[in-house]
Design an enzyme around this catalytic site. Structure first.
Site, PDB file in Angstrom:
ATOM      1  N   GLU A  91      77.985  16.739  -4.076  1.00 12.21           N
ATOM      2  CA  GLU A  91      78.713  17.270  -5.219  1.00 12.21           C
ATOM      3  C   GLU A  91      77.819  18.189  -6.051  1.00 12.21           C
ATOM      4  O   GLU A  91      76.617  17.955  -6.178  1.00 12.21           O
ATOM      5  CB  GLU A  91      79.233  16.126  -6.098  1.00 12.21           C
ATOM      6  CG  GLU A  91      80.338  15.332  -5.421  1.00 12.21           C
ATOM      7  CD  GLU A  91      80.794  14.120  -6.223  1.00 12.21           C
ATOM      8  OE1 GLU A  91      81.991  13.795  -6.153  1.00 12.21           O
ATOM      9  OE2 GLU A  91      79.952  13.494  -6.908  1.00 12.21           O
ATOM     10  N   CYS A 104      74.632  22.473 -11.827  1.00 16.30           N
ATOM     11  CA  CYS A 104      73.888  21.260 -11.535  1.00 16.30           C
ATOM     12  C   CYS A 104      73.909  21.048 -10.025  1.00 16.30           C
ATOM     13  O   CYS A 104      74.952  20.730  -9.455  1.00 16.30           O
ATOM     14  CB  CYS A 104      74.502  20.067 -12.274  1.00 16.30           C
ATOM     15  SG  CYS A 104      73.627  18.523 -12.036  1.00 16.30           S
ATOM     16  N   CYS A 111      70.333   9.030  -2.579  1.00 17.46           N
ATOM     17  CA  CYS A 111      69.010   8.993  -3.205  1.00 17.46           C
ATOM     18  C   CYS A 111      68.357   7.652  -2.893  1.00 17.46           C
ATOM     19  O   CYS A 111      69.023   6.611  -2.902  1.00 17.46           O
ATOM     20  CB  CYS A 111      69.121   9.185  -4.716  1.00 17.46           C
ATOM     21  SG  CYS A 111      67.515   9.258  -5.565  1.00 17.46           S
ATOM     22  N   CYS A 115      67.837   4.041  -9.104  1.00 19.50           N
ATOM     23  CA  CYS A 115      67.852   3.855 -10.565  1.00 19.50           C
ATOM     24  C   CYS A 115      69.112   3.101 -10.964  1.00 19.50           C
ATOM     25  O   CYS A 115      70.210   3.387 -10.467  1.00 19.50           O
ATOM     26  CB  CYS A 115      67.774   5.206 -11.269  1.00 19.50           C
ATOM     27  SG  CYS A 115      66.235   6.105 -10.956  1.00 19.50           S
ATOM     28  N   CYS A 118      72.532   4.886 -12.203  1.00 16.29           N
ATOM     29  CA  CYS A 118      72.941   6.101 -11.504  1.00 16.29           C
ATOM     30  C   CYS A 118      73.772   5.773 -10.274  1.00 16.29           C
ATOM     31  O   CYS A 118      73.349   5.001  -9.403  1.00 16.29           O
ATOM     32  CB  CYS A 118      71.693   6.891 -11.095  1.00 16.29           C
ATOM     33  SG  CYS A 118      72.059   8.409 -10.181  1.00 16.29           S
ATOM     34  N   CYS A 334      76.262  13.128 -16.144  1.00 22.85           N
ATOM     35  CA  CYS A 334      74.946  12.676 -15.706  1.00 22.85           C
ATOM     36  C   CYS A 334      75.008  11.241 -15.178  1.00 22.85           C
ATOM     37  O   CYS A 334      75.497  10.338 -15.849  1.00 22.85           O
ATOM     38  CB  CYS A 334      73.975  12.762 -16.882  1.00 22.85           C
ATOM     39  SG  CYS A 334      72.304  12.274 -16.483  1.00 22.85           S
TER      40      CYS A 334
END
Length: 344
Positions: A91, A104, A111, A115, A118, A334
């Site tokens: 995305e 962005c 990933c 975290c 996230c 975010c």
């Protein structure tokens, strides 16, 4: 499956042209079509000889991504879901502003860092993107929005950019090259969770791009709870790397990103610790209200708490900004990106 033109640097494409018996300056012509005119149909590259166009068509795709879905929020933020050649998805987010915009970009499918706040981290890692897949995101969005200007580019989408630094740096070179998109490095920001060796490497290269670092807590215990990477690169090591990071002008700062989470990192005591941690280094600070994710175990700090935190940092002499949440209605804010398709 054809290789893509966007995976080649200009030098590499010149060598390819020579290897096929064509003049090296044909590469510059192709790059002008792709990067300046945003042309993805090789047949419409009309100043190229017909036989050369046929060779290109039989050898290459232009872009390494295909738009699968787009979603637009009430604030006009757009989230674009791209399908990659191997079927995976990423995305990208387009955030318009008055006479400007921000792209962005994603650098990985998923990933590895995990975290806790996230959605991308909850996916785990699938693979790195190629430089061409990164560049293709920019070209697609510029086509989609009919933008003929250069806005801001932030590597803050899916993935940890500095764990794919080779492809990210190649993409930046293509985006900023005079025969590429000729984007100013000052309008590009690479965001990291704190990969210390790669921060040092990025500094040594002196690319001129901006650096943003997700700090999110002023002590190791809290930061490790939020960001497991802190076990490998604790705050003392991270701050030493940032202290040594070269800033190429008096106007350049390192951005400290700080997600505001209720009761966890948002008290005046946390603000005092953060002030001591940053220690008057050349930082600007972005306070980011936590955006809800599907596995949510946190909630955002209250607005008045965030403003109190901001004022304490301002009183210590820092430039402090509260980032407006853009795109949360389409899960594009975010921490919310997860390569999700509403049709899958």
């Amino acid at each position: 499956m054809h290789p893509t033109i966007t995976d080649y640097s200009l030098d590499e494409f010149e060598h390819w042209c020579i290897s096929k018996g064509h003049k090296p300056w044909r590469a510059t012509q192709v790059f002008e079509w792709v990067y300046r005119h945003l042309e993805t149909d090789i047949n419409r590259m009309t100043n190229l000889p017909v036989n050369f166009r046929k060779t290109l068509i039989n050898t290459f795709s232009v872009l390494g991504t295909v738009i699968k879905e787009t979603h637009t929020d009430q604030d006009q933020t757009r989230k674009i879901l791209f399908k990659l050649s191997d079927g995976h998805a990423i995305e990208t987010v387009y955030i318009p502003a008055d006479n400007d915009y921000t792209l962005c970009l994603s650098s990985q499918v998923g990933c590895v860092l995990g975290c806790r706040f996230c959605a991308t981290g909850a996916m785990g890692i699938v693979r790195n993107l190629t430089s061409g897949e990164i560049v293709s995101q920019v070209l697609h969005v510029r086509q989609l929005t009919q933008s003929d200007t250069h806005g801001n580019i932030v590597f803050m989408g899916m993935g940890e950019p500095l764990l794919n630094s080779g492809a990210v740096l190649e993409a930046i070179q293509r985006i900023t090259h005079a025969d590429g998109m000729a984007w100013s490095p000052r309008r590009i920001t690479v965001s990291t969770a704190g990969i210390v060796p790669e921060i040092k490497r990025l500094g040594e290269l002196e690319t001129g791009v901006n650096l943003a670092v997700s700090i999110n807590a002023p002590d190791d215990a809290t930061r490790t709870r939020l960001m497991p990477i802190n076990k490998k690169y604790p705050l003392k090591q991270l701050m030493a790397a940032l202290e040594a990071y070269p800033l190429l002008s008096r106007q350049q700062y390192i951005t400290c990103e700080y997600v505001m989470i209720h009761g966890l990192n948002d008290t005046p005591a946390h603000a005092a610790k953060l002030i001591r941690l940053l220690n008057r280094r050349r930082f600007k600070i972005n306070l980011i209200p936590f955006n809800t994710v599907s596995f949510g175990r946190f909630r955002s700090s209250e607005p008045e708490v965030i403003h109190t935190f901001q004022n304490l940092l301002k009183d210590a002499g820092y430039g402090v900004f509260i980032r407006n949440s853009r795109g949360s209605g389409i899960h594009a804010a975010c921490g919310q990106l997860a390569g999700y398709s509403t049709s899958s």
